[in-house]
Design a protein around this motif. Structure first.
Motif, PDB file in Angstrom:
ATOM      1  N   PRO A 180       6.653  15.693  -4.397  1.00  0.00           N
ATOM      2  CA  PRO A 180       6.503  14.925  -5.535  1.00  0.00           C
ATOM      3  C   PRO A 180       7.935  14.670  -6.794  1.00  0.00           C
ATOM      4  N   ILE A 181       7.890  12.939  -7.253  1.00  0.00           N
ATOM      5  CA  ILE A 181       8.959  12.985  -8.246  1.00  0.00           C
ATOM      6  C   ILE A 181       8.568  11.830  -9.063  1.00  0.00           C
ATOM      7  N   SER A 182       8.753  11.959 -10.738  1.00  0.00           N
ATOM      8  CA  SER A 182       9.109  11.341 -11.277  1.00  0.00           C
ATOM      9  C   SER A 182      10.458  11.187 -11.195  1.00  0.00           C
ATOM     10  N   VAL A 183      10.878   9.457 -11.811  1.00  0.00           N
ATOM     11  CA  VAL A 183      12.106   8.892 -11.817  1.00  0.00           C
ATOM     12  C   VAL A 183      11.904   7.259 -12.347  1.00  0.00           C
ATOM     13  N   THR A 184      13.184   7.162 -13.421  1.00  0.00           N
ATOM     14  CA  THR A 184      13.217   6.402 -13.587  1.00  0.00           C
ATOM     15  C   THR A 184      14.291   5.256 -13.144  1.00  0.00           C
ATOM     16  N   VAL A 185      13.368   3.725 -12.640  1.00  0.00           N
ATOM     17  CA  VAL A 185      14.383   3.196 -11.970  1.00  0.00           C
ATOM     18  C   VAL A 185      14.418   1.452 -12.525  1.00  0.00           C
ATOM     19  N   ASN A 186      15.471   1.410 -13.000  1.00  0.00           N
ATOM     20  CA  ASN A 186      15.912   0.234 -13.956  1.00  0.00           C
ATOM     21  C   ASN A 186      14.966  -0.180 -15.180  1.00  0.00           C
ATOM     22  N   GLU A 196      12.056   1.233 -15.228  1.00  0.00           N
ATOM     23  CA  GLU A 196      10.841   1.292 -14.272  1.00  0.00           C
ATOM     24  C   GLU A 196      10.447   2.783 -14.625  1.00  0.00           C
ATOM     25  N   ALA A 197       8.984   3.295 -15.073  1.00  0.00           N
ATOM     26  CA  ALA A 197       9.094   4.748 -14.577  1.00  0.00           C
ATOM     27  C   ALA A 197       8.367   4.711 -13.333  1.00  0.00           C
ATOM     28  N   VAL A 198       8.699   5.314 -12.175  1.00  0.00           N
ATOM     29  CA  VAL A 198       8.162   6.038 -10.771  1.00  0.00           C
ATOM     30  C   VAL A 198       7.750   7.238 -10.405  1.00  0.00           C
ATOM     31  N   GLU A 199       6.045   7.214  -9.779  1.00  0.00           N
ATOM     32  CA  GLU A 199       5.906   8.620  -9.114  1.00  0.00           C
ATOM     33  C   GLU A 199       5.598   7.747  -7.891  1.00  0.00           C
ATOM     34  N   ALA A 200       5.861   8.979  -7.254  1.00  0.00           N
ATOM     35  CA  ALA A 200       6.027   9.258  -5.671  1.00  0.00           C
ATOM     36  C   ALA A 200       5.999  10.020  -5.464  1.00  0.00           C
ATOM     37  N   VAL A 201       5.120   9.710  -3.735  1.00  0.00           N
ATOM     38  CA  VAL A 201       5.596  11.374  -3.020  1.00  0.00           C
ATOM     39  C   VAL A 201       6.527  10.880  -2.164  1.00  0.00           C
ATOM     40  N   VAL A 202       7.290  12.280  -1.691  1.00  0.00           N
ATOM     41  CA  VAL A 202       8.711  11.320  -0.608  1.00  0.00           C
ATOM     42  C   VAL A 202       8.465  12.483   0.375  1.00  0.00           C
ATOM     43  N   PRO A 203       8.933  11.619   1.621  1.00  0.00           N
ATOM     44  CA  PRO A 203       9.223  12.850   2.442  1.00  0.00           C
ATOM     45  C   PRO A 203      10.282  13.843   1.875  1.00  0.00           C
ATOM     46  N   ALA A 204      10.599  15.656   2.709  1.00  0.00           N
ATOM     47  CA  ALA A 204      12.036  15.297   2.088  1.00  0.00           C
ATOM     48  C   ALA A 204      13.034  15.161   2.765  1.00  0.00           C
ATOM     49  N   ARG A 205      13.164  14.423   4.141  1.00  0.00           N
ATOM     50  CA  ARG A 205      14.522  14.305   4.558  1.00  0.00           C
ATOM     51  C   ARG A 205      14.280  12.801   4.071  1.00  0.00           C
ATOM     52  N   GLN A 206      14.030  12.362   3.578  1.00  0.00           N
ATOM     53  CA  GLN A 206      14.266  11.300   2.718  1.00  0.00           C
ATOM     54  C   GLN A 206      15.254  10.566   2.354  1.00  0.00           C
ATOM     55  N   GLN A 254      15.666  15.038  -4.940  1.00  0.00           N
ATOM     56  CA  GLN A 254      16.625  16.158  -5.221  1.00  0.00           C
ATOM     57  C   GLN A 254      16.563  14.941  -6.905  1.00  0.00           C
ATOM     58  N   VAL A 255      16.110  13.708  -7.290  1.00  0.00           N
ATOM     59  CA  VAL A 255      16.322  12.646  -8.242  1.00  0.00           C
ATOM     60  C   VAL A 255      15.007  12.985  -9.295  1.00  0.00           C
ATOM     61  N   ASP A 256      14.125  13.710  -9.203  1.00  0.00           N
ATOM     62  CA  ASP A 256      13.207  14.317  -9.476  1.00  0.00           C
ATOM     63  C   ASP A 256      13.448  14.725 -11.302  1.00  0.00           C
ATOM     64  N   GLY A 257      13.243  13.248 -12.235  1.00  0.00           N
ATOM     65  CA  GLY A 257      13.446  13.715 -13.772  1.00  0.00           C
ATOM     66  C   GLY A 257      14.363  13.034 -14.528  1.00  0.00           C
ATOM     67  N   SER A 258      14.938  12.182 -13.585  1.00  0.00           N
ATOM     68  CA  SER A 258      15.940  11.526 -13.512  1.00  0.00           C
ATOM     69  C   SER A 258      16.018   9.767 -14.010  1.00  0.00           C
ATOM     70  N   VAL A 259      17.240   9.062 -14.209  1.00  0.00           N
ATOM     71  CA  VAL A 259      17.527   7.952 -14.542  1.00  0.00           C
ATOM     72  C   VAL A 259      18.494   7.430 -13.345  1.00  0.00           C
ATOM     73  N   ILE A 260      17.662   6.859 -12.829  1.00  0.00           N
ATOM     74  CA  ILE A 260      18.630   5.397 -12.612  1.00  0.00           C
ATOM     75  C   ILE A 260      19.123   3.720 -12.315  1.00  0.00           C
ATOM     76  N   THR A 261      20.315   3.700 -12.304  1.00  0.00           N
ATOM     77  CA  THR A 261      19.912   1.967 -12.336  1.00  0.00           C
ATOM     78  C   THR A 261      20.602   1.521 -10.754  1.00  0.00           C
ATOM     79  N   THR A 262      20.476   0.517 -10.626  1.00  0.00           N
ATOM     80  CA  THR A 262      20.970  -0.232  -8.419  1.00  0.00           C
ATOM     81  C   THR A 262      20.949  -1.345  -9.780  1.00  0.00           C
ATOM     82  N   VAL A 263      21.675  -2.311  -8.845  1.00  0.00           N
ATOM     83  CA  VAL A 263      22.415  -3.369  -8.692  1.00  0.00           C
ATOM     84  C   VAL A 263      21.143  -4.364  -9.399  1.00  0.00           C
TER      85      VAL A 263
END
Lengths: 282, 167
Positions: B16-22, B24-34, B79-88
């Protein structure tokens, strides 16, 4: 190119990480910045069953200076060292811009690079030149390993099963010590075809101590002991530079690969060492 | 050593990860290998982040992670749990950002595949860390353009960083 399946955990304490690594033994790998390990997973050159991410462990993110030098936690990023600097330990700062690119240094860690022991990597050469101490943590406690005994071949280190590199102590050098770091790569940011690191101390213009290292010329970085002897007690004049460069070219046994022949690497090391010594000469 | 702050969480193939992308808060359960790049593209449908070499060489997948430019193809989404991300996609809420406009005006793209990576590197770094013409080249050295359209890219950066070529 996607990683093979594995289980992942991100413990917040070193004790817990060591527990996981002990429980899963050979099946587990610690993950620091991942700038070498994740590409290896993508290529499926590594297939661990369990990845123990040590990136959230506060103890491993310390970076402070004490009487023995700079104590740098295993997961301190290369970018942080580049940005914050390491006063009294210039060689470390000088080497940073040569490590990959900014995007790699943002994630790549000091401990990860050293533990990975890539023959062409910069940080193992810095550690060897300065006589850094590696601190290995295990469920039994801590163990110190001198840099000269840490590297055990290409991509191999002397950590025992169950041990993790927890931090590295880079000794500070006297203000009279001057440092240089040089490497040659075909393109900016590529792995070095060959490189040298130098830390030289002087008194009245004469060399009182010289630590000279070549890297990307063999399994691990090597101290250039003959080249060091060639400058001992001397002013770094033209004759001393030539003697030292020739000694370095003669004492290394570089390998041939697609990036350069053994002979080419000897010439590179001689040229790079000459420039490094010119740079440090008072 | 600090005491564990939470109950021990066993290794798992789903994380499970919580991350802010552009923004917006995102909650997701990701495959470990993704890979992070694949999470952004396939789960969040942010396909502006391009995947080129998948081994950390080309820079097409560069994003802003907590204020640093990073390669999202050699990071795990876990690895990005708790991080803030900006994409293009997050560079501008309306129209083009000045950097994007400069790329457009100066022919800073040909096929456009590498462009998101260049934009994310350049929008994340501090121009003051990269002085002069040589600094521009240093700043973009971690991004490859296979069209070799570097002339237009350099001109775009000179324009937006207000850096005349002969300065």
């Amino acid at each position: 190119m996607k990683p093979p399946p594995f289980a992942y955990c991100r413990p917040h304490s070193l004790d817990e990480a060591l527990e996981f690594l002990a429980e899963h033994g050979d099946e587990a790998r610690p993950l620091a910045g991942g700038q070498s390990l994740v590409p290896m997973l993508n290529h499926r050159l590594a297939r661990p069953a369990v990845l123990v991410d040590i990136g959230a462990i506060g103890d491993l993110q310390r970076m402070d200076r004490n009487e023995s030098g700079w104590v740098i936690g295993a997961t301190v990023t290369q970018r942080r060292v580049e940005r914050d600097g390491t006063e009294g330990c210039d060689l470390l700062r000088l080497a940073m811009p040569f490590i990959g690119h900014r995007q790699i240094r943002a994630r790549g860690t000091v401990g990860g690079s050293i533990a990975h022991a890539d023959p062409a990597a910069e940080l193992p050469a810095v550690a060897l030149t300065l006589g850094a101490t590696m601190v290995a943590a295990s469920p039994d406690g801590e163990r110190e390993i001198p840099a000269a005994a840490f590297f055990a071949g290409p991509y191999m280190n002397s950590l025992e099963d169950g041990e993790v590199l927890s931090h590295v102590i880079f000794p500070t050098v006297p203000p009279t010590t001057r440092c240089s770091f040089r490497e040659f790569a075909r393109r900016k940011g590529d792995f070095a075809v060959a490189g040298v690191a130098a830390a030289v101390d002087f008194e009245d213009g004469s060399v009182t101590a010289a630590s000279l290292t070549a890297f990307a010329v063999g399994a691990n970085p090597v101290r250039l002991t003959s080249a060091e002897a060639a400058v001992a007690g001397r002013h770094l004049d033209e004759a001393a530079l030539t003697d030292s460069a020739e000694a370095a070219a003669a004492e290394i046994e570089p390998w041939d690969d697609i990036h350069g022949s053994s002979q080419y690497r000897r010439q590179l090391v001689a040229a790079l060492l000459r420039r490094a010594l010119q740079e440090v000469a008072p | 050593m600090t005491a564990p702050t939470a109950r021990r969480v066993e290794p798992s193939v789903e994380v499970p990860i919580s991350v802010t992308v552009n923004g917006e808060a995102v909650e997701a359960v990701v495959p470990a290998r993704q890979l992070l790049a694949d999470f952004l593209r396939e789960e969040l449908r942010l396909t502006g982040t391009h995947v080129g070499c998948e081994q950390g060489i080309c820079g097409a997948c560069t994003i802003n992670l907590d204020g640093e430019p990073v390669r999202s193809c050699i990071m795990l989404a876990a690895q990005v749990d708790g991080s803030v991300i900006t994409t293009v996609e997050g560079l501008s809420s309306e129209g083009l950002s000045p950097l994007q406009q400069a790329f457009k005006d100066n022919h800073g793209l040909q096929c456009g595949f590498c462009t998101p990576g260049f934009l994310m590197t350049l929008s994340t770094v501090d121009p003051e860390d990269y002085p002069g013409e040589e600094g521009i080249r240093e700043a973009i050295s971690g991004n490859l353009c296979r069209c070799t359209g570097y002339g237009g890219i350099l001109q775009a950066v000179r324009t937006v960083w207000n850096r005349p070529k002969d300065a």
